[in-house]
Design a protein around this motif. Sequence first.
Motif, PDB file in Angstrom:
ATOM      1  N   GLN A 211       0.970  -1.028   0.161  1.00  0.00           N
ATOM      2  CA  GLN A 211      -0.062  -0.089   0.075  1.00  0.00           C
ATOM      3  C   GLN A 211       0.837   1.231  -0.104  1.00  0.00           C
ATOM      4  OE1 GLN A 211      -2.443   0.743   3.336  1.00  0.00           O
ATOM      5  NE2 GLN A 211      -4.179   1.339   2.069  1.00  0.00           N
ATOM      6  N   LEU A 212       0.498   2.379  -0.445  1.00  0.00           N
ATOM      7  CA  LEU A 212       1.432   3.590  -0.769  1.00  0.00           C
ATOM      8  C   LEU A 212       0.692   4.888  -0.686  1.00  0.00           C
ATOM      9  CD1 LEU A 212       4.353   4.242  -2.017  1.00  0.00           C
ATOM     10  CD2 LEU A 212       2.999   4.785  -4.204  1.00  0.00           C
TER      11      LEU A 212
ATOM     12  N   GLU B  34      -9.572  -2.334 -11.277  1.00  0.00           N
ATOM     13  CA  GLU B  34     -10.610  -2.024 -10.333  1.00  0.00           C
ATOM     14  C   GLU B  34     -10.177  -1.304  -9.089  1.00  0.00           C
ATOM     15  OE1 GLU B  34      -8.813  -6.022  -9.118  1.00  0.00           O
ATOM     16  OE2 GLU B  34      -9.167  -4.923 -11.137  1.00  0.00           O
ATOM     17  N   ASN B  35      -8.931  -0.984  -9.065  1.00  0.00           N
ATOM     18  CA  ASN B  35      -8.384  -0.419  -7.857  1.00  0.00           C
ATOM     19  C   ASN B  35      -7.446   0.761  -8.225  1.00  0.00           C
ATOM     20  OD1 ASN B  35      -7.258   0.390  -5.366  1.00  0.00           O
ATOM     21  ND2 ASN B  35      -7.686  -1.707  -4.536  1.00  0.00           N
ATOM     22  N   LEU B  36      -7.879   1.819  -8.720  1.00  0.00           N
ATOM     23  CA  LEU B  36      -7.309   2.925  -9.336  1.00  0.00           C
ATOM     24  C   LEU B  36      -6.694   3.695  -8.063  1.00  0.00           C
ATOM     25  CD1 LEU B  36      -9.255   4.107 -12.328  1.00  0.00           C
ATOM     26  CD2 LEU B  36      -7.022   3.100 -12.309  1.00  0.00           C
TER      27      LEU B  36
ATOM     28  N   ARG C 282       3.897   0.458 -10.027  1.00  0.00           N
ATOM     29  CA  ARG C 282       2.966  -0.151 -10.846  1.00  0.00           C
ATOM     30  C   ARG C 282       2.311  -1.600 -10.503  1.00  0.00           C
ATOM     31  NH1 ARG C 282       7.459  -0.079 -14.066  1.00  0.00           N
ATOM     32  NH2 ARG C 282       8.389  -1.962 -14.862  1.00  0.00           N
ATOM     33  N   ASN C 283       3.215  -2.503  -9.778  1.00  0.00           N
ATOM     34  CA  ASN C 283       2.697  -3.466  -9.327  1.00  0.00           C
ATOM     35  C   ASN C 283       1.701  -3.529  -8.424  1.00  0.00           C
ATOM     36  OD1 ASN C 283       4.820  -2.288  -7.528  1.00  0.00           O
ATOM     37  ND2 ASN C 283       4.345  -4.380  -6.385  1.00  0.00           N
ATOM     38  N   LEU C 284       1.211  -2.405  -7.944  1.00  0.00           N
ATOM     39  CA  LEU C 284       0.187  -2.359  -7.045  1.00  0.00           C
ATOM     40  C   LEU C 284      -1.291  -2.170  -7.681  1.00  0.00           C
ATOM     41  CD1 LEU C 284       1.597   0.336  -4.286  1.00  0.00           C
ATOM     42  CD2 LEU C 284       1.225  -2.182  -4.004  1.00  0.00           C
TER      43      LEU C 284
END
Length: 442
Positions: A58-59, A137-139, A131-133
């Motif tokens: 998470q970021l 559906e989860n922008l 980008r791996n995050l």
Amino acid sequence: MALALKLLALWACVLLSSCSTAPESTLNTDITRLWGAYSPYFSAGMYTSPPAGCRVDQLFILQRHGARFPTSGASTTIISGIHKLQSVHTYTDPRLDFLKNFAYTLGVADLVPFGAHQSFEAGEDAYSRYRNLLRPENLPFLRASSSARVVDSATNWTAGFSAASHHVYNPPLSVILSEDGNDTLDDGMCANAGNSDAQTDAWLAVFAPPITARLNRWAPGANVTDAETYSLISMCPFHTVALYTIGQHILPLSPFCALFSADDFAAFEYSMDLDKYYGTGYGAHLGRVQGVGYINELLARLTHTPVNDSTQTNRTLDASPATFPLDRALYADFSHDNQIAAIYAAMGLFPQAAPLDPTAAPAHMGTWVASRLVPFSAHMVFERLACTRGAQYVRVLVNDAAQPLAFCADKKTPGVCELGAFVRSQAYAGGGGDGDWAKCFA
């Protein structure tokens, strides 16, 4: 001597590339890192991957707006100083000759094209690194404070993020927080906060008179004041970033820059250090409380729990999953330098062993240096880490430099905190500022 030593430390960082791994194609590194909060973004440290056995799951990004025009108040003093220099008949130094045909055309407070370019690049970099995050559906969820330069920075960031993903991921700017109301991305809510004028005026009285005297020798009869000297120094960064046009690979230096020495710029930088320290940082009696609301929102997102705050937060927006979701992998918030300084102080980052001295620059560069903390397009990043040990950890980076987090760091892995320890370390925010918020209005 103090200024020269500080300058030497800063330039060593530049020349040895020990404080940055970012491309320098758009920067002239001779002096741009001595412009305090007006410095173009540069990495304060080399980005390193998370510890072995850990990955970012998470970021959270807190980003300052990109380079801008001067504010209205600053513009008035800049124009006054320029007009005085242009009013004389003869210059005794050719460095002023450009003023004979110079016309002041800068706007007021808005983002300049270079600032838009900075924000675009920041969006590209965020996509490339994290980008791996992403999932369709989860922008990323984006918010911005309502100043035009902040909103424009956010939309340029999204454009860069989208372009880097070949337009697969196109995150919208979902929430704009009005600066006329509750806003955790602006420092305008604490009525009794005060300012840094006493400290910056004291330092101006120390460093500016010799520079003012020199300008007045070069332009006999101009009668430039110390305040105008400061504003004329600021024209070096402001005019420089305004000269940039899209497509340039070099940021052309303004002719105003040649009017001042390296020591002049080091003194200018220290004025910025004082401004942020005594404005909303540790030196302000109600500085760090202005960062409490944002930290409590961060803790809510980190732990997927409702926001618990009674300071700057907009409780209506934070209570709705549409305007404050808790299930995103990547969040980006866009803010101002003064607010980011308050958040640093509220969190306990960059602590000072002694208050900054407004009458003398330090002999050695400390940790509270505005050009490293809040340059144009600065960003503070919180990485939540999932590790093979089973626990979750938090890592904090400021302009790519990983912070030691001495207030909660894991003894086995310096620079990261176990999530629970990080939450507990933020007791000042968790306690609503220990009564300081009420003092904003008492």
